[in-house]
Design an enzyme around this catalytic site. Structure first.
Site, short mmCIF file in Angstrom:
data_model
loop_
_atom_site.label_atom_id
_atom_site.label_comp_id
_atom_site.label_asym_id
_atom_site.label_seq_id
_atom_site.Cartn_x
_atom_site.Cartn_y
_atom_site.Cartn_z
CG ASP A 85 18.56 21.00 86.45
OD1 ASP A 85 18.20 20.27 85.51
OD2 ASP A 85 19.74 21.08 86.84
CG HIS A 99 22.71 12.71 82.58
ND1 HIS A 99 23.77 12.93 83.44
CD2 HIS A 99 22.00 13.86 82.56
CE1 HIS A 99 23.70 14.16 83.93
NE2 HIS A 99 22.63 14.74 83.40
CG ASP A 148 19.23 17.31 83.09
OD1 ASP A 148 19.27 18.51 83.41
OD2 ASP A 148 20.09 16.49 83.47
CD GLU A 158 23.52 21.39 85.89
OE1 GLU A 158 23.20 21.04 87.04
OE2 GLU A 158 23.52 20.60 84.93
CD GLU A 159 23.73 17.92 82.69
OE1 GLU A 159 24.35 17.29 83.57
OE2 GLU A 159 22.49 17.90 82.60
CG ASP A 165 24.94 22.21 79.86
OD1 ASP A 165 24.14 22.85 80.58
OD2 ASP A 165 25.83 21.47 80.33
CG HIS A 221 21.34 23.10 82.80
ND1 HIS A 221 21.63 22.13 81.87
CD2 HIS A 221 20.78 22.44 83.85
CE1 HIS A 221 21.26 20.95 82.33
NE2 HIS A 221 20.73 21.11 83.53
#
Length: 408
Positions: A196, A379, A140, A173-174, A80, A78
Site C-alpha cells: 500500500d 487521493h 491506492d 482502510e481509507e 476501498d 485494501h
C-alpha cells in the site's frame, strides 16, 4: 506479468469509494462487488481456506510447496478508495514510453505536469497509467491488489519454493475501519506486509500517531442590532480557536518527521459551529503534547462564556506508530530489503505521513510494514502508477516469499 495490467484495469473499473461516518463495514456496496470478484478469482486459482467475513475481510492461503517449518507470512491490500475524490467511472489513460512534459488528462484543462510533480522526470521511458482528470485512479490500493494476485500466479506457475502464503483484502482502510475487524488469529501468519506504499523502493515501518479532534461550539444568536452584551457568535469563537493553533504546524508547512494540526472541516452559524481537526506526530510525547495543546486552546477561548454557551472538545485516538512493534522483529525488514536488492532496487526506508492497516495490525500482534506499489499522488485526479513499478512490486513479493522459505 501479462495479466498484471489487465487485473489492475479490471479492479479500478469498480467504484469502491468508502464513506466516512457510516456504521456498517464495509461502508459502501461497491466494496462488496470487488471482494466477491476477488474471492471468485482466488478460488479459481486453487487457493485454500478462502473466507469472506460478514465485515468484508477476504482471506485465503496459498499452501507451501516445500516441506519444513517455514514461517507463514502474509500480504495485505485494501479494496476501498478514498472518499476525497470520486472513484466512479474511472477511465484510465495508458501513456506508453513517457517522453517527458505535460500529460493531458482527458479532454479538459487538467494536466499531469513535471513542474508540479517532479518525480515524472525520473520516469522517462516508462508506461504510465493516469486518470482522465475527472476521478482518482484507484492505484491506492488496487495496484497492491493486482500485484498480490499476480505474485500468487507467478509463485504457482513457476513453482517457486515458498511456505504458506496468506493473503487478505480489507475494506474501509481509507476511513480507518478496515483493520478493526481483522481476525489476526484466523489469518495465522507470523508477520505480514501491506502492499500500500508509493514509489519503487519504498519500505515503511513508521507511521504517524493519529487522533481526531471534534469541537462543538454553542453560541447565542440575537438580532445584530441589539446584540451588544448578548450575542455569542459561535463562528467567531471557532475563528479564535483556529488562530491559536500554530500556523506553521499545518500539513502544507511540514514534511518528513514533522507533525501537524490539520483543520479538516469547519461549518456553522452564529448559534452553533463544529470544527474537525486531525492531529499527527511520529513522536509519542509530541503527539500527547499536541492533544493537550488543543484542550488548552478550547479552555482559553471558552473562558468566561455565559453558562448556556460552551465549547465541547472530544479527542479520539485513531492509530499509533507501528515502529515500536516492528523493530522488535528486525528480520521482517531485513528480508524485505534483501528482496528489493535482489530485484535491483535500492530500498528507501521512509516514514509514512499517514497510516495503513498495518499500523493497527502491528498493535494487534501481526507485525506489518508497508511495501511500495509504484503509485503516486494518491487521493486525487493526478494519481498515477507505472506499469514497471507494479512489475517490480510483484517481483519483490515473490522474492520475499522465496527468501522466507530459506529461513528454516
Amino acid at each position: 506479468m501479462d495479466k498484471l495490467l489487465e487485473r489492475f484495469l479490471n479492479y479500478v473499473s469498480l467504484d469502491t469509494q468508502s464513506k466516512a461516518g457510516v456504521r456498517q463495514v464495509p461502508s459502501t456496496e461497491g466494496q462488496w462487488k470487488l471482494l466477491h470478484l476477488l474471492k471468485e478469482q482466488l478460488e479459481e486459482m486453487g487457493l485454500i481456506n478462502v473466507t469472506l467475513s460478514e465485515k468484508g475481510t477476504l482471506m485465503a492461503t496459498l499452501p507451501a510447496n516445500v516441506p519444513g517449518d517455514i514461517p507463514a507470512i502474509g500480504f495485505i491490500s485494501h479494496v476501498d478508495t478514498s472518499p476525497d475524490c470520486s472513484g466512479k467511472n474511472v477511465n484510465p489513460q495508458i501513456v506508453e514510453n513517457y517522453r517527458g512534459g505535460d500529460i493531458a488528462l482527458g479532454i479538459g484543462d487538467e494536466v499531469l505536469s513535471p513542474v508540479m510533480f517532479p518525480v515524472l522526470h525520473q520516469l522517462l521511458g516508462q508506461t504510465l497509467i493516469t486518470t482522465d482528470g475527472k476521478t482518482l485512479l484507484g492505484a491506492d490500493d488496487k495496484a497492491g491488489i493486482a500485484e498480490i494476485m499476480t505474485a500468487l500466479a507467478v509463485l504457482q506457475q513457476k513453482n517457486i519454493p515458498h511456505g504458506d502464503i496468506r493473503v487478505a483484502f480489507t475494506p474501509d482502510e481509507e476511513v480507518g475501519k478496515g483493520a478493526k475487524h481483522f481476525d489476526v488469529d484466523a489469518f495465522d501468519a507470523r508477520w505480514a506486509y501491506t502492499v500500500d506504499g508509493g514509489g519503487v523502493g519504498e519500505l515503511e515501518f513508521e507511521n504517524f500517531n493519529a487522533a481526531s479532534v471534534n469541537i462543538k461550539i454553542v453560541g447565542n444568536n440575537v438580532h445584530p442590532g441589539t446584540a451588544k452584551g448578548v450575542m455569542v457568535n459561535a463562528l467567531s469563537l471557532a475563528a479564535r480557536i483556529h488562530a491559536e493553533v500554530p500556523a506553521d504546524e499545518s500539513p502544507e508547512m511540514t514534511e518528513g518527521y514533522e507533525g501537524f494540526y490539520h483543520l479538516a472541516s469547519m461549518k456553522g452559524t452564529v448559534e452553533r459551529a463544529d470544527m474537525h481537526y486531525i492531529i499527527r506526530d511520529f513522536d509519542r510525547k509530541q503527539f500527547e503534547a499536541r492533544k493537550r495543546k488543543m484542550m488548552e486552546i478550547a479552555k482559553k477561548v471558552g473562558k468566561g462564556l455565559h453558562p448556556d454557551c460552551y465549547i465541547e472538545l472530544v479527542i479520539e485516538d485513531s492509530y499509533y506508530n507501528m515502529r515500536e512493534k516492528v523493530v522488535e522483529h528486525p528480520h521482517i525488514l531485513d528480508i524485505a530489503q534483501q528482496a528489493m536488492r535482489d530485484c535491483d532496487i535500492e530500498p528507501e526506508l521512509k516514514p509514512i505521513r499517514g497510516g495503513t492497516d498495518g499500523a493497527q495490525l502491528s498493535f494487534m500482534g501481526l507485525p506489518c510494514p508497508n511495501l511500495f506499489t509504484g503509485g503516486y499522488n494518491y487521493h486525487g485526479k493526478h494519481e498515477f502508477v507505472t506499469l514497471e513499478g507494479m512489475e517490480k512490486a510483484v517481483q519483490v513479493i515473490v522474492r520475499i516469499a522465496e527468501l522466507t522459505a530459506q529461513r528454516k
